[in-house]
Write a protein that holds these residues in place. Sequence first.
Motif, PDB file in Angstrom:
ATOM      1  N   GLU A 152       0.831  -1.207   0.000  1.00  0.00           N
ATOM      2  CA  GLU A 152       0.000   0.000   0.000  1.00  0.00           C
ATOM      3  C   GLU A 152       0.866   1.258   0.000  1.00  0.00           C
ATOM      4  OE1 GLU A 152      -4.197  -1.302   2.101  1.00  0.00           O
ATOM      5  OE2 GLU A 152      -2.692  -0.251   3.302  1.00  0.00           O
ATOM      6  N   THR A 153       1.921   1.262   0.799  1.00  0.00           N
ATOM      7  CA  THR A 153       2.807   2.423   0.861  1.00  0.00           C
ATOM      8  C   THR A 153       3.523   2.626  -0.470  1.00  0.00           C
ATOM      9  OG1 THR A 153       3.155   2.102   3.240  1.00  0.00           O
ATOM     10  CG2 THR A 153       4.765   3.442   2.067  1.00  0.00           C
ATOM     11  N   ALA A 154       4.021   1.534  -1.051  1.00  0.00           N
ATOM     12  CA  ALA A 154       4.778   1.629  -2.306  1.00  0.00           C
ATOM     13  C   ALA A 154       3.917   2.150  -3.451  1.00  0.00           C
ATOM     14  CB  ALA A 154       5.366   0.269  -2.661  1.00  0.00           C
ATOM     15  N   LEU A 155       2.672   1.689  -3.511  1.00  0.00           N
ATOM     16  CA  LEU A 155       1.811   2.049  -4.633  1.00  0.00           C
ATOM     17  C   LEU A 155       0.945   3.277  -4.352  1.00  0.00           C
ATOM     18  CD1 LEU A 155       0.651  -1.513  -5.775  1.00  0.00           C
ATOM     19  CD2 LEU A 155       2.566  -0.145  -6.627  1.00  0.00           C
ATOM     20  N   GLY A 156       1.030   3.796  -3.124  1.00  0.00           N
ATOM     21  CA  GLY A 156       0.221   4.957  -2.769  1.00  0.00           C
ATOM     22  C   GLY A 156      -1.243   4.632  -2.623  1.00  0.00           C
ATOM     23  N   TRP A 157      -1.526   3.406  -2.237  1.00  0.00           N
ATOM     24  CA  TRP A 157      -2.911   2.958  -2.078  1.00  0.00           C
ATOM     25  C   TRP A 157      -3.360   3.133  -0.636  1.00  0.00           C
ATOM     26  CZ3 TRP A 157      -3.180  -2.410  -4.997  1.00  0.00           C
ATOM     27  CH2 TRP A 157      -3.027  -2.173  -6.381  1.00  0.00           C
ATOM     28  N   SER A 158      -4.675   3.269  -0.464  1.00  0.00           N
ATOM     29  CA  SER A 158      -5.254   3.322   0.879  1.00  0.00           C
ATOM     30  C   SER A 158      -6.035   2.066   1.192  1.00  0.00           C
ATOM     31  CB  SER A 158      -6.169   4.547   1.004  1.00  0.00           C
ATOM     32  OG  SER A 158      -7.204   4.498   0.025  1.00  0.00           O
ATOM     33  N   GLY A 159      -6.074   1.122   0.258  1.00  0.00           N
ATOM     34  CA  GLY A 159      -6.799  -0.125   0.480  1.00  0.00           C
ATOM     35  C   GLY A 159      -6.936  -0.908  -0.806  1.00  0.00           C
ATOM     36  N   ALA A 160      -7.608  -2.050  -0.720  1.00  0.00           N
ATOM     37  CA  ALA A 160      -7.723  -2.952  -1.862  1.00  0.00           C
ATOM     38  C   ALA A 160      -8.644  -2.427  -2.945  1.00  0.00           C
ATOM     39  CB  ALA A 160      -8.223  -4.315  -1.376  1.00  0.00           C
ATOM     40  N   GLU A 161      -9.386  -1.348  -2.676  1.00  0.00           N
ATOM     41  CA  GLU A 161     -10.300  -0.824  -3.693  1.00  0.00           C
ATOM     42  C   GLU A 161      -9.553  -0.302  -4.925  1.00  0.00           C
ATOM     43  OE1 GLU A 161      -9.680   2.475  -0.583  1.00  0.00           O
ATOM     44  OE2 GLU A 161     -10.029   0.307  -0.612  1.00  0.00           O
ATOM     45  N   GLU A 162      -8.233  -0.121  -4.817  1.00  0.00           N
ATOM     46  CA  GLU A 162      -7.449   0.351  -5.961  1.00  0.00           C
ATOM     47  C   GLU A 162      -7.109  -0.775  -6.940  1.00  0.00           C
ATOM     48  OE1 GLU A 162      -6.891   3.484  -6.481  1.00  0.00           O
ATOM     49  OE2 GLU A 162      -7.765   4.099  -4.569  1.00  0.00           O
ATOM     50  N   LEU A 163      -7.304  -2.010  -6.528  1.00  0.00           N
ATOM     51  CA  LEU A 163      -6.983  -3.141  -7.402  1.00  0.00           C
ATOM     52  C   LEU A 163      -7.738  -3.042  -8.721  1.00  0.00           C
ATOM     53  CD1 LEU A 163      -6.994  -6.211  -4.975  1.00  0.00           C
ATOM     54  CD2 LEU A 163      -5.117  -5.560  -6.500  1.00  0.00           C
ATOM     55  N   GLY A 164      -7.009  -3.199  -9.819  1.00  0.00           N
ATOM     56  CA  GLY A 164      -7.615  -3.229 -11.136  1.00  0.00           C
ATOM     57  C   GLY A 164      -7.931  -1.875 -11.727  1.00  0.00           C
ATOM     58  N   LYS A 165      -7.761  -0.799 -10.968  1.00  0.00           N
ATOM     59  CA  LYS A 165      -8.149   0.519 -11.466  1.00  0.00           C
ATOM     60  C   LYS A 165      -7.145   1.092 -12.466  1.00  0.00           C
ATOM     61  CE  LYS A 165     -11.181   2.164  -7.781  1.00  0.00           C
ATOM     62  NZ  LYS A 165     -11.414   3.231  -6.769  1.00  0.00           N
ATOM     63  N   GLY A 166      -5.886   0.773 -12.296  1.00  0.00           N
ATOM     64  CA  GLY A 166      -4.892   1.318 -13.208  1.00  0.00           C
ATOM     65  C   GLY A 166      -3.508   0.836 -12.851  1.00  0.00           C
ATOM     66  N   PHE A 167      -2.596   0.978 -13.819  1.00  0.00           N
ATOM     67  CA  PHE A 167      -1.204   0.592 -13.597  1.00  0.00           C
ATOM     68  C   PHE A 167      -0.608   1.447 -12.488  1.00  0.00           C
ATOM     69  CE2 PHE A 167       3.293   1.438 -14.465  1.00  0.00           C
ATOM     70  CZ  PHE A 167       3.809   0.148 -14.431  1.00  0.00           C
ATOM     71  N   ALA A 168       0.195   0.814 -11.627  1.00  0.00           N
ATOM     72  CA  ALA A 168       0.858   1.544 -10.544  1.00  0.00           C
ATOM     73  C   ALA A 168       2.214   0.914 -10.277  1.00  0.00           C
ATOM     74  CB  ALA A 168       0.005   1.531  -9.279  1.00  0.00           C
ATOM     75  N   ARG A 169       3.149   1.744  -9.859  1.00  0.00           N
ATOM     76  CA  ARG A 169       4.498   1.252  -9.597  1.00  0.00           C
ATOM     77  C   ARG A 169       5.124   2.081  -8.492  1.00  0.00           C
ATOM     78  NH1 ARG A 169       9.338   2.796 -11.597  1.00  0.00           N
ATOM     79  NH2 ARG A 169      11.008   1.256 -11.484  1.00  0.00           N
ATOM     80  N   GLY A 170       5.966   1.425  -7.667  1.00  0.00           N
ATOM     81  CA  GLY A 170       6.644   2.134  -6.597  1.00  0.00           C
ATOM     82  C   GLY A 170       7.714   1.254  -5.984  1.00  0.00           C
ATOM     83  N   GLY A 171       8.242   1.681  -4.851  1.00  0.00           N
ATOM     84  CA  GLY A 171       9.313   0.935  -4.189  1.00  0.00           C
ATOM     85  C   GLY A 171       9.005   0.701  -2.731  1.00  0.00           C
ATOM     86  N   LEU A 172       9.449  -0.440  -2.221  1.00  0.00           N
ATOM     87  CA  LEU A 172       9.261  -0.779  -0.815  1.00  0.00           C
ATOM     88  C   LEU A 172      10.223   0.020   0.055  1.00  0.00           C
ATOM     89  CD1 LEU A 172       8.980  -4.682  -0.916  1.00  0.00           C
ATOM     90  CD2 LEU A 172       7.131  -3.048  -0.662  1.00  0.00           C
ATOM     91  N   ASP A 173       9.755   0.406   1.228  1.00  0.00           N
ATOM     92  CA  ASP A 173      10.633   1.085   2.177  1.00  0.00           C
ATOM     93  C   ASP A 173      11.028   0.153   3.312  1.00  0.00           C
ATOM     94  OD1 ASP A 173       8.277   0.878   3.513  1.00  0.00           O
ATOM     95  OD2 ASP A 173       7.971   3.029   3.843  1.00  0.00           O
ATOM     96  N   ASP A 174      10.928  -1.157   3.052  1.00  0.00           N
ATOM     97  CA  ASP A 174      11.217  -2.179   4.064  1.00  0.00           C
ATOM     98  C   ASP A 174      12.132  -3.236   3.442  1.00  0.00           C
ATOM     99  OD1 ASP A 174      11.246  -3.954   6.153  1.00  0.00           O
ATOM    100  OD2 ASP A 174       9.080  -4.321   6.183  1.00  0.00           O
ATOM    101  N   PRO A 175      13.433  -2.931   3.255  1.00  0.00           N
ATOM    102  CA  PRO A 175      14.332  -3.854   2.555  1.00  0.00           C
ATOM    103  C   PRO A 175      14.425  -5.236   3.188  1.00  0.00           C
ATOM    104  CG  PRO A 175      15.360  -1.698   2.852  1.00  0.00           C
ATOM    105  CD  PRO A 175      14.114  -1.705   3.672  1.00  0.00           C
ATOM    106  N   ALA A 176      14.333  -5.315   4.516  1.00  0.00           N
ATOM    107  CA  ALA A 176      14.454  -6.612   5.185  1.00  0.00           C
ATOM    108  C   ALA A 176      13.298  -7.537   4.842  1.00  0.00           C
ATOM    109  CB  ALA A 176      14.522  -6.409   6.698  1.00  0.00           C
ATOM    110  N   LEU A 177      12.176  -6.968   4.390  1.00  0.00           N
ATOM    111  CA  LEU A 177      11.013  -7.772   4.035  1.00  0.00           C
ATOM    112  C   LEU A 177      11.304  -8.697   2.858  1.00  0.00           C
ATOM    113  CD1 LEU A 177       7.963  -8.433   4.215  1.00  0.00           C
ATOM    114  CD2 LEU A 177       7.558  -6.410   2.791  1.00  0.00           C
ATOM    115  N   LEU A 178      12.151  -8.258   1.935  1.00  0.00           N
ATOM    116  CA  LEU A 178      12.372  -8.985   0.685  1.00  0.00           C
ATOM    117  C   LEU A 178      12.967 -10.364   0.918  1.00  0.00           C
ATOM    118  CD1 LEU A 178      13.792  -5.960  -1.318  1.00  0.00           C
ATOM    119  CD2 LEU A 178      11.434  -6.804  -1.298  1.00  0.00           C
ATOM    120  N   SER A 179      14.083 -10.418   1.625  1.00  0.00           N
ATOM    121  CA  SER A 179      14.713 -11.710   1.882  1.00  0.00           C
ATOM    122  C   SER A 179      13.880 -12.551   2.840  1.00  0.00           C
ATOM    123  CB  SER A 179      16.124 -11.525   2.445  1.00  0.00           C
ATOM    124  OG  SER A 179      16.094 -10.766   3.640  1.00  0.00           O
ATOM    125  N   ARG A 180      13.062 -11.883   3.659  1.00  0.00           N
ATOM    126  CA  ARG A 180      12.180 -12.631   4.565  1.00  0.00           C
ATOM    127  C   ARG A 180      11.115 -13.392   3.772  1.00  0.00           C
ATOM    128  NH1 ARG A 180       9.744 -15.582   6.388  1.00  0.00           N
ATOM    129  NH2 ARG A 180       8.517 -15.776   8.300  1.00  0.00           N
TER     130      ARG A 180
END
Length: 398
Positions: free
Chosen positions: A10-38
């Motif tokens: 949600e933070t990466a894509l600027g979403w406030s909830g699942a209602e944004e699913l399917g509405k349009g292309f979105a792209r961003g970056g995670l601010d939690d690097p440790a999450l990736l390898s986890r």
Amino acid sequence: MEHRLINAIETALGWSGAEELGKGFARGGLDDPALLSRLLTPNRLLDIVMRRSLNRPQFRCFQKGVEVHPAVYYTDSVSPRGQSIPMVNMGSLGNLLREGATLILDQANVFDPTMEAACRALQWWSHERVQVNAYLTTNDAAGFPLHWDDHDVVIVQLAGEKEWEVRAASRKVPMYRDSDPNTIPSDEIIWSGVMRTGDVMHIPRGHWHQATRTGSGSGKSLHVTFGITKRTGAAWLAWLADWSREHEIFRHDLDRWHVPDSAALTEAATALLGERSPADYLAAYEQETTLPRHVPFLDILGPLDAVVCTTHFPPRIRESGETVDVLASGKRLTLAAKALPALRLLLSGRPVVLEQATAVAGAEVVEVAEILVKEELCAVLTPELSSGYTGLVTNAGS
């Protein structure tokens, strides 16, 4: 259910909830690097592949854009008694990856507890079914050619980098079973570039896309694709067709030798449309979804000391005076109202250690947990299942 992955998406894509699913292309970056390898690493993916008997199409390998024949990297593991089980030949697979290849594991959530817990959290968040596929590409191997998916996808780049091209849809909201094959790609490029470690991308249903490491030289890419299949108007009509069998008029033959009473059928169909709305269908879909697989509780193996709710969607808790009802997965449980604090805790989607939970929800939490486990709305929190939540979801009642 709070989950680090959902918060990060949600933070990466600027979403406030699942209602944004399917509405349009979105792209961003995670601010939690440790999450990736986890979530998943290339070596852990290879370990999953090594320890299981997998078959095509669940596990596939591609080189130069062409699928490698399974005989190249599969072998039969033969027991001392001559029992044969097909297994991936890790030596052969390693050679393919050194040369440059893409391997794909569909439904990684079936094999890995972390992916299972992540998909469950996304299902509770989106109220739709979710599966995750993992893609490992090495050196300058190509990926799939330009194609579109019949569901929305959220892509998380876990390691390395890969070049992508995303185009607009050439047919609005195409479906897997459709009236048009939708085979001509759109010329409109929405985004092209490199997905690097930590990047997240949402591609709505029907958008053409392709990914490759061709020309990238030595290196790797690991990404996971969470496929989220949303309900459609066509699905609602199919559901209504099932309900039509309750009415005698729909069970009669459409006799080709006599003119059917079209007016009566149309009137009955119109009435059926009014009786069961799209909202009714969405609610029923969640409640009627079957129970997932889990380890059964056997008291001969030890006491029940920790549980987690494993239903595909959040159970509904409905208060009714001196009782409280729980509705989930086609079941309805009725308990005394005093069980409400325990139910809220146990059905939160977070792991619950019963000894700790008694301080929050009272001594009856153990009895309620036993009921929910017996009815299979909760599962025993085995060490393996617990590992899927550790560091990603906090325990309830702790």
